[in-house]
Write a protein that holds these residues in place. Sequence first.
Motif, PDB file in Angstrom:
ATOM      1  N   GLU A 151       0.906   9.519  26.562  1.00 54.36           N
ATOM      2  CA  GLU A 151       1.932  10.176  26.057  1.00 54.36           C
ATOM      3  C   GLU A 151       3.463  10.733  26.237  1.00 54.36           C
ATOM      4  N   ALA A 152       3.611  10.109  26.774  1.00 56.59           N
ATOM      5  CA  ALA A 152       5.330   9.246  27.044  1.00 56.59           C
ATOM      6  C   ALA A 152       5.719   9.133  25.952  1.00 56.59           C
ATOM      7  N   LEU A 153       5.294   8.763  24.693  1.00 57.71           N
ATOM      8  CA  LEU A 153       5.910   8.231  23.773  1.00 57.71           C
ATOM      9  C   LEU A 153       5.064   9.596  22.507  1.00 57.71           C
ATOM     10  N   TYR A 154       5.017  10.318  22.991  1.00 53.79           N
ATOM     11  CA  TYR A 154       4.553  11.237  21.702  1.00 53.79           C
ATOM     12  C   TYR A 154       5.371  11.755  21.203  1.00 53.79           C
ATOM     13  N   ASN A 167       0.991  -1.175   0.032  1.00 57.11           N
ATOM     14  CA  ASN A 167       0.208   0.136   0.020  1.00 57.11           C
ATOM     15  C   ASN A 167       1.134   1.414   0.010  1.00 57.11           C
ATOM     16  N   ASN A 168       2.397   0.979  -0.116  1.00 55.75           N
ATOM     17  CA  ASN A 168       3.260   2.191  -0.792  1.00 55.75           C
ATOM     18  C   ASN A 168       3.184   2.973   1.208  1.00 55.75           C
ATOM     19  N   VAL A 169       3.272   2.158   2.406  1.00 60.43           N
ATOM     20  CA  VAL A 169       3.276   2.826   3.606  1.00 60.43           C
ATOM     21  C   VAL A 169       5.206   3.027   3.555  1.00 60.43           C
ATOM     22  N   PRO A 170       5.013   3.987   3.808  1.00 58.03           N
ATOM     23  CA  PRO A 170       6.697   4.081   4.450  1.00 58.03           C
ATOM     24  C   PRO A 170       6.758   3.822   5.313  1.00 58.03           C
ATOM     25  N   ILE A 171       7.915   2.782   5.995  1.00 63.39           N
ATOM     26  CA  ILE A 171       8.436   2.215   7.021  1.00 63.39           C
ATOM     27  C   ILE A 171       9.884   2.639   7.045  1.00 63.39           C
ATOM     28  N   LYS A 172       9.024   2.909   9.123  1.00 67.98           N
ATOM     29  CA  LYS A 172      10.403   3.403   9.815  1.00 67.98           C
ATOM     30  C   LYS A 172      11.158   2.039  10.454  1.00 67.98           C
ATOM     31  N   LYS A 173      12.320   1.911  10.164  1.00 64.52           N
ATOM     32  CA  LYS A 173      12.906   1.126  11.759  1.00 64.52           C
ATOM     33  C   LYS A 173      13.368   1.302  12.966  1.00 64.52           C
ATOM     34  N   ASP A 174      12.853   1.469  13.927  1.00 61.06           N
ATOM     35  CA  ASP A 174      13.138   1.988  15.184  1.00 61.06           C
ATOM     36  C   ASP A 174      13.066   0.735  15.880  1.00 61.06           C
ATOM     37  N   GLU A 175      14.009  -0.273  16.535  1.00 59.31           N
ATOM     38  CA  GLU A 175      13.607  -0.919  17.119  1.00 59.31           C
ATOM     39  C   GLU A 175      12.912  -0.692  19.084  1.00 59.31           C
ATOM     40  N   GLU A 231       8.283  12.210  15.037  1.00 61.03           N
ATOM     41  CA  GLU A 231       9.812  12.376  14.791  1.00 61.03           C
ATOM     42  C   GLU A 231       9.488  10.956  13.257  1.00 61.03           C
ATOM     43  N   VAL A 232       8.523   9.589  13.645  1.00 63.31           N
ATOM     44  CA  VAL A 232       8.511   8.961  12.925  1.00 63.31           C
ATOM     45  C   VAL A 232       7.296   9.370  11.518  1.00 63.31           C
ATOM     46  N   PHE A 233       5.854  10.229  12.200  1.00 60.79           N
ATOM     47  CA  PHE A 233       5.012  11.047  11.503  1.00 60.79           C
ATOM     48  C   PHE A 233       6.191  11.894  10.495  1.00 60.79           C
TER      49      PHE A 233
END
Length: 84
Positions: free
Chosen positions: A64-67, A39-47, A72-74
Motif C-alpha cells: 500500500e505504501a507504493l500505491y 509489445n509496445n508497452v510504455p516504459i517509465k524510468k524511475d530509479e 503515477e506510473v499507470f
Amino acid sequence: MKQKAVALSYDREKSGAPKVVAKGEGAIAQNIIKIAELNNVPIKKDEDLIELLSKVEIDKEIPEALYTAVVEVFSFIYKTTNKK
C-alpha cells in the motif's frame, strides 16, 4: 551500476493492487525492457521506484505504501497509450 527493471501488471477484476510480474538487473533487465518494447508497452524510468519495487516478490501485489507512486506510473502509461 547495473540496469534494473520491474514489470507490473494490474487486472482490476482479479486483484486489489498491481503485481510485480518480472524483475531483474543486468541482462535480465535488458530482456524485460526488450520484451516491453517489442509489445509496445510504455516504459517509465524511475530509479527510486525500481529500487522499492524490486524488493517485492514476483507475483505479489505491491504494498500500500507504493500505491501513490505506482498510480503515477499507470497515469503516465494511460496518457502515453492514448496519445496515439
